[in-house]
Design an enzyme around this catalytic site. Structure first.
Site, mmCIF file in Angstrom:
data_model
loop_
_atom_site.group_PDB
_atom_site.id
_atom_site.type_symbol
_atom_site.label_atom_id
_atom_site.label_comp_id
_atom_site.label_asym_id
_atom_site.label_seq_id
_atom_site.Cartn_x
_atom_site.Cartn_y
_atom_site.Cartn_z
ATOM 1 N N HIS A 1 -9.699 1.545 -0.856
ATOM 2 C CA HIS A 1 -10.160 0.768 0.552
ATOM 3 C C HIS A 1 -11.478 0.004 0.784
ATOM 4 O O HIS A 1 -11.758 0.966 1.137
ATOM 5 C CB HIS A 1 -9.948 2.625 0.685
ATOM 6 C CG HIS A 1 -8.642 3.034 1.155
ATOM 7 N ND1 HIS A 1 -8.697 4.517 1.426
ATOM 8 C CD2 HIS A 1 -7.516 2.288 1.222
ATOM 9 C CE1 HIS A 1 -7.299 4.898 0.553
ATOM 10 N NE2 HIS A 1 -6.914 3.560 0.919
ATOM 11 N N VAL B 1 -6.395 -20.423 0.544
ATOM 12 C CA VAL B 1 -7.480 -21.287 1.768
ATOM 13 C C VAL B 1 -8.448 -21.159 0.651
ATOM 14 O O VAL B 1 -8.930 -20.085 -0.291
ATOM 15 C CB VAL B 1 -7.590 -20.493 2.636
ATOM 16 C CG1 VAL B 1 -8.663 -21.074 3.641
ATOM 17 C CG2 VAL B 1 -6.877 -20.839 4.074
ATOM 18 N N ASN C 1 0.990 -0.501 -0.126
ATOM 19 C CA ASN C 1 0.027 0.445 0.140
ATOM 20 C C ASN C 1 0.719 1.364 -0.199
ATOM 21 O O ASN C 1 2.042 1.105 0.333
ATOM 22 C CB ASN C 1 -1.363 0.167 1.036
ATOM 23 C CG ASN C 1 -0.180 0.327 2.762
ATOM 24 O OD1 ASN C 1 0.880 0.294 2.613
ATOM 25 N ND2 ASN C 1 -1.186 -0.332 3.067
ATOM 26 N N LEU C 2 0.552 2.226 -0.109
ATOM 27 C CA LEU C 2 0.767 3.268 0.369
ATOM 28 C C LEU C 2 1.054 4.608 1.665
ATOM 29 O O LEU C 2 1.712 5.404 1.256
ATOM 30 C CB LEU C 2 -0.230 4.774 -1.050
ATOM 31 C CG LEU C 2 0.111 5.695 -2.529
ATOM 32 C CD1 LEU C 2 -1.090 5.914 -2.705
ATOM 33 C CD2 LEU C 2 1.431 5.379 -1.846
ATOM 34 N N MET C 3 1.346 3.292 2.187
ATOM 35 C CA MET C 3 1.923 3.974 3.667
ATOM 36 C C MET C 3 1.084 4.901 3.831
ATOM 37 O O MET C 3 1.722 5.356 5.302
ATOM 38 C CB MET C 3 3.084 3.962 3.686
ATOM 39 C CG MET C 3 4.249 2.600 3.118
ATOM 40 S SD MET C 3 5.465 2.787 2.279
ATOM 41 C CE MET C 3 5.096 3.041 0.552
ATOM 42 N N VAL C 4 0.101 5.530 3.965
ATOM 43 C CA VAL C 4 -0.799 6.318 4.468
ATOM 44 C C VAL C 4 -1.196 5.871 5.863
ATOM 45 O O VAL C 4 -1.665 4.946 6.141
ATOM 46 C CB VAL C 4 -1.733 6.947 3.583
ATOM 47 C CG1 VAL C 4 -2.887 8.181 4.309
ATOM 48 C CG2 VAL C 4 -1.425 7.833 2.890
ATOM 49 N N HIS D 1 -8.104 6.257 5.262
ATOM 50 C CA HIS D 1 -7.093 5.240 4.414
ATOM 51 C C HIS D 1 -7.233 3.949 5.843
ATOM 52 O O HIS D 1 -7.058 4.752 6.825
ATOM 53 C CB HIS D 1 -6.090 5.579 4.604
ATOM 54 C CG HIS D 1 -6.194 6.292 3.219
ATOM 55 N ND1 HIS D 1 -5.079 6.909 2.057
ATOM 56 C CD2 HIS D 1 -6.903 7.444 3.139
ATOM 57 C CE1 HIS D 1 -4.957 8.285 1.456
ATOM 58 N NE2 HIS D 1 -6.240 8.372 2.495
HETATM 59 C C1 FAD Z 1 -2.371 -0.989 -3.637
HETATM 60 C C2 FAD Z 1 -3.084 0.217 -1.878
HETATM 61 C C3 FAD Z 1 -2.819 0.872 -1.594
HETATM 62 C C4 FAD Z 1 -3.519 1.618 -0.298
HETATM 63 N N1 FAD Z 1 -2.722 2.642 0.241
HETATM 64 C C5 FAD Z 1 -3.267 2.561 1.317
HETATM 65 C C6 FAD Z 1 -2.704 3.873 2.118
HETATM 66 O O1 FAD Z 1 -2.100 4.898 1.933
HETATM 67 N N2 FAD Z 1 -3.050 3.617 3.540
HETATM 68 C C7 FAD Z 1 -4.054 2.568 3.939
HETATM 69 O O2 FAD Z 1 -3.841 3.406 5.196
HETATM 70 N N3 FAD Z 1 -4.148 2.462 3.380
HETATM 71 C C8 FAD Z 1 -3.729 1.636 2.119
HETATM 72 N N4 FAD Z 1 -4.473 0.802 1.545
HETATM 73 C C9 FAD Z 1 -5.358 -0.093 1.845
HETATM 74 C C10 FAD Z 1 -4.845 -1.187 3.713
HETATM 75 O O3 FAD Z 1 -3.339 -2.126 2.751
HETATM 76 C C11 FAD Z 1 -5.865 -1.823 3.978
HETATM 77 O O4 FAD Z 1 -7.180 -1.395 3.788
HETATM 78 C C12 FAD Z 1 -5.151 -3.162 4.507
HETATM 79 O O5 FAD Z 1 -4.016 -3.821 4.759
HETATM 80 C C13 FAD Z 1 -6.342 -3.929 4.964
HETATM 81 O O6 FAD Z 1 -5.625 -5.763 6.125
HETATM 82 P P1 FAD Z 1 -6.527 -6.967 5.371
HETATM 83 O O7 FAD Z 1 -6.163 -7.290 6.857
HETATM 84 O O8 FAD Z 1 -8.442 -6.348 5.812
HETATM 85 O O9 FAD Z 1 -6.006 -7.136 4.393
HETATM 86 P P2 FAD Z 1 -5.210 -7.456 3.483
HETATM 87 O O10 FAD Z 1 -3.364 -6.748 4.565
HETATM 88 O O11 FAD Z 1 -5.029 -7.405 2.566
HETATM 89 O O12 FAD Z 1 -4.349 -8.894 3.646
HETATM 90 C C14 FAD Z 1 -5.345 -9.674 3.580
HETATM 91 C C15 FAD Z 1 -4.381 -11.177 3.476
HETATM 92 O O13 FAD Z 1 -4.947 -12.545 3.379
HETATM 93 C C16 FAD Z 1 -4.592 -13.298 2.264
HETATM 94 N N5 FAD Z 1 -5.654 -13.540 1.885
HETATM 95 C C17 FAD Z 1 -6.342 -13.604 0.876
HETATM 96 N N6 FAD Z 1 -7.265 -14.834 0.325
HETATM 97 C C18 FAD Z 1 -6.594 -15.370 1.028
HETATM 98 C C19 FAD Z 1 -6.990 -16.884 0.724
HETATM 99 N N7 FAD Z 1 -8.024 -17.548 0.097
HETATM 100 N N8 FAD Z 1 -6.070 -17.789 1.411
HETATM 101 C C20 FAD Z 1 -5.062 -17.409 2.409
HETATM 102 N N9 FAD Z 1 -4.448 -16.067 2.320
HETATM 103 C C21 FAD Z 1 -5.372 -15.568 1.295
HETATM 104 C C22 FAD Z 1 -3.609 -12.053 1.185
HETATM 105 O O14 FAD Z 1 -2.604 -11.964 -0.106
HETATM 106 C C23 FAD Z 1 -3.871 -10.608 2.226
HETATM 107 O O15 FAD Z 1 -2.124 -11.384 2.297
HETATM 108 C C24 FAD Z 1 -4.127 0.629 0.151
HETATM 109 C C25 FAD Z 1 -4.616 -0.682 -0.585
HETATM 110 C C26 FAD Z 1 -3.729 -0.938 -1.665
HETATM 111 C C27 FAD Z 1 -3.657 -2.487 -2.495
#
Ligand code: FAD
Ligand code: NAG
Ligand code: NAG
Ligand code: NAG
Ligand code: NAG
Ligand code: NAG
Ligand code: NAG
Ligand code: NAG
Ligand code: NAG
Ligand code: NAG
Length: 606
Positions: A538, A274, A131-134, A582
């Site tokens: 997001h 999974v 992600n963009l690290m914000v 974010h």
């Molecule tokens: C390009 C980009 C830029 C972003 N920029 C920002 C930012 O600057 N600031 C900010 O606050 N947020 C940002 N975000 C959003 C933020 O990163 C997410 O909201 C946050 O990481 C969500 O956390 P999570 O645990 O819900 O999901 P994730 O961090 O996406 O983690 C889900 C994990 O589950 C794994 N997974 C999924 N399905 C399966 C499966 N079937 N079997 C095994 N593993 C699986 C995935 O590979 C992943 O590792 C950005 C996201 C992206 C993609």
């Protein structure tokens, strides 16, 4: 270029880094496997699906108790040694790479039926590794609304404070940055002994004085906010980023720690997808504790049972997808795909919410922008060398410099049709984000740009995740219905107009050469929006929390899946309303509190 990119002195780095290494000895690090059969045990108390923002937190916290055996399953590879993930300035190179799931949306009706790319991290750390690290918390109103919606005061801003402090550690790269930080952020609201690094930029940008100049010239509309993470997010402030010592700080680098120390009770299984979660035979009440997975793209399917609980942390796209494939979702829709209904849960995949974003690029009269670096491989190599040798120079920073949140005037015509969707008076309707250059890995061959992205912070549009087939390895159907609500369209139109006003102040005189759109009428502007809006990556809300006993929602305020034992969802999909931020920081907070709820339920040491 280089003359203006004067860097902050870094004398303190080595000592601080040494201290950090000592501190990190108490950190969690795990045994890492790529083959299930290599794991020395087959008895796990907890199985966590997904090693992203939330899953890494839960894996760390549960394995703090040495008596507990934890398995963390991640679909992607290790985050270690991936340069583009480490260098903050290289973030754009990860989007659409081998570390991206590369989902796509359905044609979006309000956007001239354009199909949008949907980026999600596919490696340890999940989207926090790409992600963009914000780092934005949102406002205090947001969490107070969560407490109100769920009927659980534990989700309020005040009661979340200990988890907010556990999650982040505010970092000063050196004495000078400490001085700057003292004047730039509100020290009292930050934590200095948490887990994930948060820091200010390590390098000044030539447009800093222009942005700050506007906040002085147009204080009534664009006031300066010393620290938008204090609970009141309104105004423009310096970007705070999840970066430490010039390197990305992801949930993998922070919560899963350096490899030198090992928790023998935490097992991380990589490259493992999974497919479903399954009920325990004949268990009454209905108990779902078996995890089905594949390590060879479906050729072989394996199963593993959690003795205590399964925690689904696959993110807002894949958590509902795994539930639907498991027969946990809207009964009718599942039956029509011949998926056996295990439990009717009409809200799974519904209420999906995402921020729309306009990537506005203004042509500027300057060569001191990111484009100049992208187009000059000699210069890029010099900066990379400097980053690699000393973790200094322009590459220690993400492309973001300033950001801010604003409210629509209370007499805006849109409020004749819509209730205010913002969580409260400290919460924005729209957002401005500044970068000194286009936000892309491939800028056009000529021209230098200011990126002033505009987005909707409290979106009203709701979409859904559904299935198209009964094959759990197929991608889900993702429909954000982006900008389908008239409120969101109004807000993004007004945000764009605010951006134009921002760069029309004296500070920018002679700098801006052309606006991104020739939009003199609302109709022209609307067409520009339909043709250029993208998502801000997001997504939230697709497995929403709701009060205990509510007829809607997927999980209760304790994050247990409704009507089922043994299964919780912990990730950005459970947000009961949009955080107006974010989403990584709110996800860390949810996961910290969830870990404590789980530990309390099982009588584990806190
Ligand atoms: C390009 C980009 C830029 C972003 N920029 C920002 C930012 O600057 N600031 C900010 O606050 N947020 C940002 N975000 C959003 C933020 O990163 C997410 O909201 C946050 O990481 C969500 O956390 P999570 O645990 O819900 O999901 P994730 O961090 O996406 O983690 C889900 C994990 O589950 C794994 N997974 C999924 N399905 C399966 C499966 N079937 N079997 C095994 N593993 C699986 C995935 O590979 C992943 O590792 C950005 C996201 C992206 C993609
Ligand atoms: C995403 O797209 C890139 C570029 O086409 C590709 O290299 C990568 O393998 C894709 N990721 C997945 C999971 O298919
Ligand atoms: C961090 O410091 C605060 C304030 O001194 C203290 O209350 C808290 O317990 C500390 N947390 C950790 C994880 O050490
Ligand atoms: C969507 O969320 C709202 C609350 O914001 C709720 O009233 C509604 O029932 C939810 N819809 C579904 C299908 O869960
Ligand atoms: C660009 O800026 C220079 C001064 O730095 C000025 O002389 C020139 O006229 C400007 N160009 C345009 C097109 O405004
Ligand atoms: C590219 O950068 C190098 C190193 O700073 C510099 O010497 C060179 O002039 C630049 N090339 C161009 C075309 O600007
Ligand atoms: C960084 O430095 C190390 C050690 O000198 C070297 O092995 C590595 O190739 C360098 N990486 C880059 C991207 O320059
Ligand atoms: C809202 O109020 C402001 C200030 O009182 C006024 O200038 C503006 O025209 C009003 N806008 C609308 C849409 O009524
Ligand atoms: C749904 O599946 C069919 C084939 O079964 C495919 O042609 C179609 O593109 C899929 N639609 C989506 C949105 O994935
Ligand atoms: C805007 O209009 C002017 C004059 O018609 C034209 O020169 C310019 O290229 C247009 N810009 C964009 C971004 O379309």
């Amino acid at each position: 270029m280089r003359s203006s990119l004067v860097h902050f002195p870094m004398k303190g780095l080595n000592l601080l880094h040494f201290v950090w290494c000592l501190l990190s000895l108490s950190f969690c690090s795990a045994d890492i496997f790529t083959r299930f059969n290599d794991i020395p045990t087959s008895t796990f108390d907890f199985i966590i699906i997904g090693g992203g923002a939330a899953g890494s937190v839960v894996a760390n916290r549960l394995s703090e108790d040495p008596k507990v055996s934890v398995l963390l399953i991640e679909a992607g590879p290790s985050n270690e040694g991936i340069l583009n993930s480490e260098v903050p300035a290289f973030q754009q190179l990860l989007v659409g790479s081998i570390y991206d799931w590369n989902f796509t949306s359905t044609p979006q009706e309000a956007l001239n039926n354009r199909i949008l790319t949907v980026s999600r991290g596919l490696l340890l750390g999940g989207s926090t590794s790409t992600n963009l690290m914000v780092y934005t918390r949102g406002s205090s109103d947001v969490y107070d609304r969560w407490a109100h919606i769920t009927g659980d005061k534990g989700w309020s801003w005040y009661q979340l404070q200990p988890y907010i402090r556990k999650a982040s550690i505010h970092l000063f790269l050196d004495f000078l940055q400490l001085l700057i930080s003292l004047s730039v952020i509100r020290m009292s609201v930050h934590s200095f002994n948490g887990t994930n690094f948060v820091s200010l930029a390590g390098f000044p940008s030539p447009i800093d004085s222009k942005v700050i100049g506007t906040t002085q010239e147009q204080d009534s509309e664009f006031k300066f906010n010393l620290d938008y993470n204090s609970g009141n997010q309104l105004g423009i402030g310096w970007v705070q980023s999840t970066v430490g010592f010039g390197v990305r700080s992801s949930s993998a680098t922070s919560y899963l720690g350096p490899k030198t120390t090992r928790r023998k009770n935490l097992h991380v299984l990589l490259n493992t997808r999974v497919t479903r979660v399954l009920p325990v035979d004949d268990a009454k009440p209905l108990t779902v504790r078996t995890v089905e997975f594949t390590q060879d793209a479906g050729k072989t399917i394996q199963r593993v049972l959690a003795q205590k609980e399964v925690i689904l942390s696959a993110g807002a796209i894949m958590s509902p997808t795994i539930l639907l494939n498991s027969g946990l979702g809207p009964a009718e829709a599942l039956s029509s795909l011949n998926i056996k209904v295990v439990h009717d849960l009409p809200s799974v995949g519904q209420n999906l919410t995402n921020q729309p974003n306009l990537p506005n690029s203004f042509l500027v009269n300057s060569t001191e922008t990111l484009e100049t670096v992208s187009r000059n491989s000699t210069l890029e190599a010099e900066f990379l060398y400097r980053w690699n040798e000393t973790k200094t120079g322009p590459f220690v920073d993400t492309p973001n410099i300033f950001m801010g949140w604003f409210r629509l005037p209370s007499n805006s015509s849109i409020f004749e049709q819509f209730d205010d969707p913002a969580a409260g008076p400290n919460t924005g309707h729209f957002e401005l984000i500044f970068s000194n250059g286009m936000l892309t890995a491939n800028p056009p061959a000529s021209g230098n740009f200011l990126s002033l992205r505009t987005s909707v912070s409290s979106p009203v549009s709701r979409g859904e995740i559904t299935l198209n087939t009964s094959n759990p390895l197929d991608y889900p159907v993702i429909n954000f219905n982006l900008l389908s609500s008239e409120f969101d369209f109004f807000a993004i139109r007004e945000a764009f107009k605010a951006a134009i006003r921002f760069v029309s102040t004296p500070s920018w005189a002679g700098y801006i050469l052309a606006a991104p759109a020739n939009a003199t009428t609302d109709e022209e502007l609307d067409e520009y929006i339909r043709m250029t809006a993208v998502t801000q990556n997001h997504p939230t809300g697709s497995c929403s929390m709701s009060p205990k006993g509510a007829s809607w929602g997927v999980v209760g305020p304790d994050l247990k899946v409704k009507g089922i034992h043994g299964l919780r969802v912990v990730d950005a999909s459970v947000f009961p309303s949009y955080p107006s931020a974010h989403t990584q920081a709110p996800t860390y907070f949810v996961a910290e509190r969830a870990s404590e709820l789980i530990k309390k339920d099982w009588g584990l040491g806190l």
